[in-house]
Design an enzyme around this catalytic site. Structure first.
Site, PDB file in Angstrom:
ATOM      1  N   ILE A   1       2.724   8.602  -9.354  1.00 45.92           N
ATOM      2  CA  ILE A   1       2.262   8.076  -8.062  1.00 45.92           C
ATOM      3  C   ILE A   1       1.868   6.620  -8.289  1.00 45.92           C
ATOM      4  O   ILE A   1       0.795   6.338  -8.844  1.00 45.92           O
ATOM      5  CB  ILE A   1       1.055   8.884  -7.526  1.00 45.92           C
ATOM      6  CG1 ILE A   1       1.388  10.380  -7.458  1.00 45.92           C
ATOM      7  CG2 ILE A   1       0.614   8.346  -6.161  1.00 45.92           C
ATOM      8  CD1 ILE A   1       0.185  11.277  -7.176  1.00 45.92           C
ATOM      9  N   GLU A   2       2.770   5.721  -7.896  1.00 40.32           N
ATOM     10  CA  GLU A   2       2.498   4.301  -8.119  1.00 40.32           C
ATOM     11  C   GLU A   2       1.646   3.737  -6.993  1.00 40.32           C
ATOM     12  O   GLU A   2       1.389   4.402  -5.986  1.00 40.32           O
ATOM     13  CB  GLU A   2       3.834   3.557  -8.268  1.00 40.32           C
ATOM     14  CG  GLU A   2       4.588   4.036  -9.506  1.00 40.32           C
ATOM     15  CD  GLU A   2       5.905   3.330  -9.741  1.00 40.32           C
ATOM     16  OE1 GLU A   2       6.379   2.585  -8.857  1.00 40.32           O
ATOM     17  OE2 GLU A   2       6.481   3.543 -10.832  1.00 40.32           O
ATOM     18  N   ASN A   3       1.155   2.513  -7.215  1.00 48.73           N
ATOM     19  CA  ASN A   3       0.230   1.899  -6.273  1.00 48.73           C
ATOM     20  C   ASN A   3       0.553   0.413  -6.165  1.00 48.73           C
ATOM     21  O   ASN A   3       0.957  -0.203  -7.161  1.00 48.73           O
ATOM     22  CB  ASN A   3      -1.213   2.103  -6.796  1.00 48.73           C
ATOM     23  CG  ASN A   3      -2.249   1.778  -5.752  1.00 48.73           C
ATOM     24  OD1 ASN A   3      -2.526   0.626  -5.461  1.00 48.73           O
ATOM     25  ND2 ASN A   3      -2.826   2.808  -5.173  1.00 48.73           N
ATOM     26  N   ALA A   4       0.344  -0.147  -4.980  1.00 52.43           N
ATOM     27  CA  ALA A   4       0.582  -1.581  -4.779  1.00 52.43           C
ATOM     28  C   ALA A   4      -0.278  -2.404  -5.731  1.00 52.43           C
ATOM     29  O   ALA A   4       0.121  -3.506  -6.136  1.00 52.43           O
ATOM     30  CB  ALA A   4       0.299  -1.953  -3.326  1.00 52.43           C
TER      31      ALA A   4
ATOM     32  N   TYR B   1      -0.732  -2.401  -9.030  1.00 52.33           N
ATOM     33  CA  TYR B   1       0.083  -1.731 -10.052  1.00 52.33           C
ATOM     34  C   TYR B   1      -0.669  -0.893 -11.092  1.00 52.33           C
ATOM     35  O   TYR B   1      -0.265   0.231 -11.387  1.00 52.33           O
ATOM     36  CB  TYR B   1       0.974  -2.739 -10.784  1.00 52.33           C
ATOM     37  CG  TYR B   1       2.030  -3.419  -9.932  1.00 52.33           C
ATOM     38  CD1 TYR B   1       2.332  -2.964  -8.639  1.00 52.33           C
ATOM     39  CD2 TYR B   1       2.729  -4.508 -10.421  1.00 52.33           C
ATOM     40  CE1 TYR B   1       3.296  -3.601  -7.867  1.00 52.33           C
ATOM     41  CE2 TYR B   1       3.703  -5.143  -9.656  1.00 52.33           C
ATOM     42  CZ  TYR B   1       3.978  -4.683  -8.379  1.00 52.33           C
ATOM     43  OH  TYR B   1       4.939  -5.309  -7.624  1.00 52.33           O
TER      44      TYR B   1
ATOM     45  N   CYS C   1       0.680   8.607 -13.987  1.00 50.44           N
ATOM     46  CA  CYS C   1       1.890   9.229 -14.512  1.00 50.44           C
ATOM     47  C   CYS C   1       2.003  10.685 -14.069  1.00 50.44           C
ATOM     48  O   CYS C   1       1.005  11.326 -13.705  1.00 50.44           O
ATOM     49  CB  CYS C   1       1.880   9.183 -16.038  1.00 50.44           C
ATOM     50  SG  CYS C   1       2.129   7.556 -16.748  1.00 50.44           S
TER      51      CYS C   1
ATOM     52  N   GLU D   1       2.530  13.297 -15.919  1.00 50.06           N
ATOM     53  CA  GLU D   1       1.782  14.208 -16.793  1.00 50.06           C
ATOM     54  C   GLU D   1       0.327  14.299 -16.359  1.00 50.06           C
ATOM     55  O   GLU D   1      -0.276  15.376 -16.357  1.00 50.06           O
ATOM     56  CB  GLU D   1       1.842  13.713 -18.243  1.00 50.06           C
ATOM     57  CG  GLU D   1       3.234  13.674 -18.845  1.00 50.06           C
ATOM     58  CD  GLU D   1       3.938  12.341 -18.644  1.00 50.06           C
ATOM     59  OE1 GLU D   1       3.777  11.720 -17.573  1.00 50.06           O
ATOM     60  OE2 GLU D   1       4.659  11.927 -19.559  1.00 50.06           O
TER      61      GLU D   1
ATOM     62  N   CYS E   1       3.659   8.449 -22.128  1.00 50.75           N
ATOM     63  CA  CYS E   1       3.077   7.171 -22.548  1.00 50.75           C
ATOM     64  C   CYS E   1       1.830   7.436 -23.411  1.00 50.75           C
ATOM     65  O   CYS E   1       1.343   8.570 -23.504  1.00 50.75           O
ATOM     66  CB  CYS E   1       2.710   6.319 -21.326  1.00 50.75           C
ATOM     67  SG  CYS E   1       1.203   6.835 -20.492  1.00 50.75           S
TER      68      CYS E   1
HETATM   69  N1  THU Z   1       5.849   7.374 -16.198  1.00 49.40           N
HETATM   70  C1  THU Z   1       5.443   8.670 -16.115  1.00 49.40           C
HETATM   71  O1  THU Z   1       5.063   9.163 -15.043  1.00 49.40           O
HETATM   72  N2  THU Z   1       5.466   9.418 -17.250  1.00 49.40           N
HETATM   73  C2  THU Z   1       5.983   9.009 -18.443  1.00 49.40           C
HETATM   74  O2  THU Z   1       6.031   9.801 -19.383  1.00 49.40           O
HETATM   75  C3  THU Z   1       6.488   7.626 -18.585  1.00 49.40           C
HETATM   76  C4  THU Z   1       6.254   6.731 -17.431  1.00 49.40           C
HETATM   77  C5  THU Z   1       5.868   6.584 -14.960  1.00 49.40           C
HETATM   78  C6  THU Z   1       4.820   5.526 -14.826  1.00 49.40           C
HETATM   79  C7  THU Z   1       5.473   4.584 -13.817  1.00 49.40           C
HETATM   80  O3  THU Z   1       5.234   5.073 -12.508  1.00 49.40           O
HETATM   81  C8  THU Z   1       6.950   4.717 -14.108  1.00 49.40           C
HETATM   82  O4  THU Z   1       7.105   5.913 -14.854  1.00 49.40           O
HETATM   83  C9  THU Z   1       7.536   3.546 -14.901  1.00 49.40           C
HETATM   84  O5  THU Z   1       6.798   3.295 -16.046  1.00 49.40           O
END
Ligand code: THU
Length: 130
Positions: A42-45, A47, A52, A54, A85
């Site tokens: 779930i990304e955000n403006a 950043y 992630c 997980e 990550c």
């Molecule tokens: N991301 C994950 O959700 N899990 C991972 O294991 C690697 C990276 C996401 C974070 C970000 O929203 C996008 O992938 C690019 O890095």
């Protein structure tokens, strides 16, 4: 069996909110109850405030009352394996041990299985505080 984990993670991945990176990730954890919990990134403006897949799956597990990760699967589409990550490795560590299997998958299936100890050796965990 990883089939159910993969299915849950792929379904979760479809819900990813990734308008900035366009990189959709799904995850699934099996808790000690046997239940499986999914999560997506779930990304955000703003950043750095994104989370992630997980981390989202772990949040769902904890909300349901489980406190142990039996196994975890992460799924993404990339030329390189989509491994958790560094921050997520530590979040997984809170609820898992060195032999907990972490499955790295594409939508077609599991590509490799590593242990948490391989991904995060010599880790700091709850036992270090006792
Ligand atoms: N991301 C994950 O959700 N899990 C991972 O294991 C690697 C990276 C996401 C974070 C970000 O929203 C996008 O992938 C690019 O890095």
């Amino acid at each position: 069996m990883t089939d159910e984990l993969l299915q849950t993670a792929c379904t979760a991945r479809e819900q990813a909110h990734a308008p900035y990176s366009k990189f959709k990730v799904g995850a699934a954890v099996r808790g000690e109850s046997g239940k499986i919990f999914g999560g997506c990134n779930i990304e955000n403006a703003a950043y750095p405030e994104g989370i992630c897949a997980e981390t989202a799956a772990i949040a769902a597990m904890v909300l349901a009352g489980d406190s142990k990760i039996i196994e975890l699967l992460v799924v993404g589409v990339s030329d390189q394996p989509v491994t958790p990550c560094g921050g997520c490795r530590q979040r997984i560590r809170e609820f898992a041990g060195p032999y907990t299997p972490i499955h790295i998958a594409s939508p077609d299936g599991v590509e490799q299985t590593l242990t948490l100890g391989e991904l995060l050796p010599q880790s700091f965990g709850p036992e270090n505080l006792s």
